[in-house]
Design a protein around this motif. Structure first.
Motif, PDB file in Angstrom:
ATOM      1  N   SER A 159      27.136  38.536  45.073  1.00 38.11           N
ATOM      2  CA  SER A 159      28.574  38.373  44.851  1.00 38.11           C
ATOM      3  C   SER A 159      29.397  39.264  45.767  1.00 38.11           C
ATOM      4  CB  SER A 159      28.933  38.680  43.395  1.00 38.11           C
ATOM      5  OG  SER A 159      28.662  40.035  43.089  1.00 38.11           O
ATOM      6  N   ASN A 160      28.719  40.127  46.548  1.00 39.53           N
ATOM      7  CA  ASN A 160      29.400  41.032  47.483  1.00 39.53           C
ATOM      8  C   ASN A 160      30.434  41.908  46.758  1.00 39.53           C
ATOM      9  OD1 ASN A 160      27.901  39.897  49.592  1.00 39.53           O
ATOM     10  ND2 ASN A 160      29.431  38.298  49.909  1.00 39.53           N
ATOM     11  N   THR A 161      29.981  42.493  45.664  1.00 41.52           N
ATOM     12  CA  THR A 161      30.831  43.382  44.882  1.00 41.52           C
ATOM     13  C   THR A 161      30.048  44.628  44.492  1.00 41.52           C
ATOM     14  OG1 THR A 161      30.177  42.342  42.779  1.00 41.52           O
ATOM     15  CG2 THR A 161      32.158  41.478  43.879  1.00 41.52           C
ATOM     16  N   ASP A 163      29.865  46.833  40.982  1.00 43.48           N
ATOM     17  CA  ASP A 163      30.264  46.690  39.585  1.00 43.48           C
ATOM     18  C   ASP A 163      30.070  48.011  38.857  1.00 43.48           C
ATOM     19  OD1 ASP A 163      30.398  44.106  40.470  1.00 43.48           O
ATOM     20  OD2 ASP A 163      28.816  43.334  39.173  1.00 43.48           O
ATOM     21  N   VAL A 178      34.762  44.936  38.400  1.00 43.61           N
ATOM     22  CA  VAL A 178      34.245  44.453  39.681  1.00 43.61           C
ATOM     23  C   VAL A 178      35.192  44.827  40.815  1.00 43.61           C
ATOM     24  CG1 VAL A 178      33.610  42.374  40.979  1.00 43.61           C
ATOM     25  CG2 VAL A 178      33.052  42.544  38.553  1.00 43.61           C
ATOM     26  N   TYR A 179      34.591  45.318  41.931  1.00 34.92           N
ATOM     27  CA  TYR A 179      35.356  45.633  43.137  1.00 34.92           C
ATOM     28  C   TYR A 179      34.717  44.921  44.325  1.00 34.92           C
ATOM     29  CZ  TYR A 179      37.525  49.380  40.434  1.00 34.92           C
ATOM     30  OH  TYR A 179      38.225  50.091  39.481  1.00 34.92           O
ATOM     31  N   PRO A 180      35.518  44.222  45.142  1.00 29.22           N
ATOM     32  CA  PRO A 180      34.957  43.598  46.351  1.00 29.22           C
ATOM     33  C   PRO A 180      34.427  44.648  47.313  1.00 29.22           C
ATOM     34  CG  PRO A 180      37.148  42.741  45.851  1.00 29.22           C
ATOM     35  CD  PRO A 180      36.943  43.942  44.979  1.00 29.22           C
ATOM     36  N   ILE A 181      33.351  44.295  48.002  1.00 33.20           N
ATOM     37  CA  ILE A 181      32.724  45.224  48.941  1.00 33.20           C
ATOM     38  C   ILE A 181      32.267  44.406  50.145  1.00 33.20           C
ATOM     39  CG2 ILE A 181      30.410  45.147  47.920  1.00 33.20           C
ATOM     40  CD1 ILE A 181      32.178  48.364  48.988  1.00 33.20           C
ATOM     41  N   ASN A 205      26.210  48.238  53.038  1.00 36.95           N
ATOM     42  CA  ASN A 205      26.424  46.799  53.156  1.00 36.95           C
ATOM     43  C   ASN A 205      25.484  46.249  54.219  1.00 36.95           C
ATOM     44  OD1 ASN A 205      28.658  46.685  51.273  1.00 36.95           O
ATOM     45  ND2 ASN A 205      29.879  47.685  52.848  1.00 36.95           N
ATOM     46  N   SER A 224      40.486  49.988  47.592  1.00 32.36           N
ATOM     47  CA  SER A 224      39.712  49.073  48.426  1.00 32.36           C
ATOM     48  C   SER A 224      38.838  49.861  49.386  1.00 32.36           C
ATOM     49  CB  SER A 224      40.645  48.150  49.215  1.00 32.36           C
ATOM     50  OG  SER A 224      41.418  47.360  48.331  1.00 32.36           O
ATOM     51  N   GLN A 225      37.698  49.286  49.746  1.00 27.34           N
ATOM     52  CA  GLN A 225      36.746  49.995  50.588  1.00 27.34           C
ATOM     53  C   GLN A 225      37.299  50.272  51.985  1.00 27.34           C
ATOM     54  OE1 GLN A 225      33.115  48.074  51.738  1.00 27.34           O
ATOM     55  NE2 GLN A 225      34.121  46.257  52.542  1.00 27.34           N
TER      56      GLN A 225
END
Length: 363
Positions: A159-161, A163, A178-181, A205, A224-225
């Protein structure tokens, strides 16, 4: 000594390390289940000796090896886990002064994390699972919201997150935030990178070829990253102060580039471009620990094939050439601790292809 150049000093350190620095290791192997991967050490039965816990990914089990008292280990106790049990962490999740075990079950039939509560004598209750994950490999455990309870930080590779499961205080966990990564995140670590006394999240990543940093805004809410380039296929990382300036730095194994990258913290939570060090084969994972007793962190890397590489710190966050030690086949992850009470660091490695763990006792 004042007439020696930096190159001369580095050479002397290297020659010293070959003769004395890492010592010799007595290599003993212990049988595991099928395809061992994750590993951690802690006193699990309250006898004052560090024990070993591992995951057997193809056996779908977690195993505990109790320390017999001299750095040798008893036949393991096996616990059923989930599909493709991958990594594990040891911590007291329910504040009862007993070390519990958390595992990630990364396979398609599970895709969850399992919590094994310690009954008090080193035996564990059946796992309680937390689901709704796409797949979690190398997670971290830390108090991210300043309530003095360890939370779970999971990279979700599909999911490219990243958690976050917050601890309720009784050893149970809330639904994930959940945070996008980046793409295909494999490993999450936690450290205060900008010295504001709030733990931040660092993620490897793999398909993005970078590390992403999520700054903690307070109470476990993350920005955000911010990304920093690495080498190819970075699937693991470790975070600690390698140049003794009081700020955590990042060390990554660049699997596809056959080198180790060191990203030095510039002082405000930003990082300098990586400096790389060649490895004799593709590095799988890295562990930061003081190997030669000089109070400076060195690098232990598991290497594709059948060995680990030790890279001694020259004293300023730069590292000397690899010193190689044979392990079993397919070494995956390692930990460093004093297993036999002699005040010397020992190394334990999971050997994925040979279904063993290697215990390298410093002698």
């Amino acid at each position: 000594m004042n007439n020696l150049s930096h190159i001369d000093i580095a050479l002397l350190l290297f020659l010293y390390s070959l003769a004395f620095g890492t010592g010799y290791y007595n290599h003993v192997t212990y049988a595991t289940g099928s395809k061992p991967v994750g590993i951690s050490t802690a006193d699990l039965n309250n006898d004052g000796k560090p024990d070993i816990a591992i995951t057997n990914s193809d056996s779908d089990t977690m195993a505990v090896y109790f320390n017999a008292g001299n750095g040798t280990f008893l036949t393991p106790t096996i616990y059923p886990a989930g599909d493709y049990t991958h990594s594990l962490r040891i911590c007291d999740v329910n504040d009862d002064n007993k070390n519990d075990i958390i595992v990630s079950n990364a396979g398609v039939a599970s895709r969850n994390v399992g919590v094994f509560l310690n009954t008090g004598n080193g035996t564990f209750l059946p796992q309680v699972t937390y689901t709704n994950l796409t797949s979690a490999y190398l997670f971290s455990v830390a108090d991210v919201n300043s309530d003095n309870k360890p939370d779970i930080i999971l990279p979700n590779i599909y999911s490219n997150t990243v958690d976050i499961l917050l601890n309720t205080g009784s050893g149970t966990f809330l639904s994930r935030t959940v945070y996008p990564i980046g793409i295909n995140p494999h490993t999450a670590a936690v450290a205060d990178v900008n010295t504001d006394n709030k733990p931040d999240i660092i993620v490897a990543n793999r398909a993005s070829n970078n590390v992403g940093i999520l700054i903690n805004s307070g109470s476990g809410i993350f920005q955000s990253q911010i990304t920093y380039p690495t080498g190819n296929s970075v699937a693991y990382l470790d975070v600690a102060d390698v140049n003794r300036d009081g700020k955590p730095d990042i060390v990554v194994p660049n699997i596809g580039s056959a080198n180790i990258g060191v990203l030095i913290n510039a002082g405000n939570g930003t990082f300098l471009p990586q400096v790389t060090y060649l490895t004799s084969s593709a590095p799988i994972a890295v562990t930061l620990a003081d190997i030669n007793g000089d109070n400076i962190l060195d690098i232990v890397a598991t290497l594709s094939g059948s060995s680990i590489g030790i890279y001694l710190n020259a004293g300023n966050g730069t590292f000397l050439s690899e010193i190689n030690y044979i392990t079993g086949s397919g070494p995956h992850y390692s930990v460093v601790t004093d297993l036999n009470g002699d005040n010397r660091p020992d190394i334990i490695v999971t050997n994925y292809n040979s279904d063993t763990i290697s215990v390298l006792l410093h002698i």
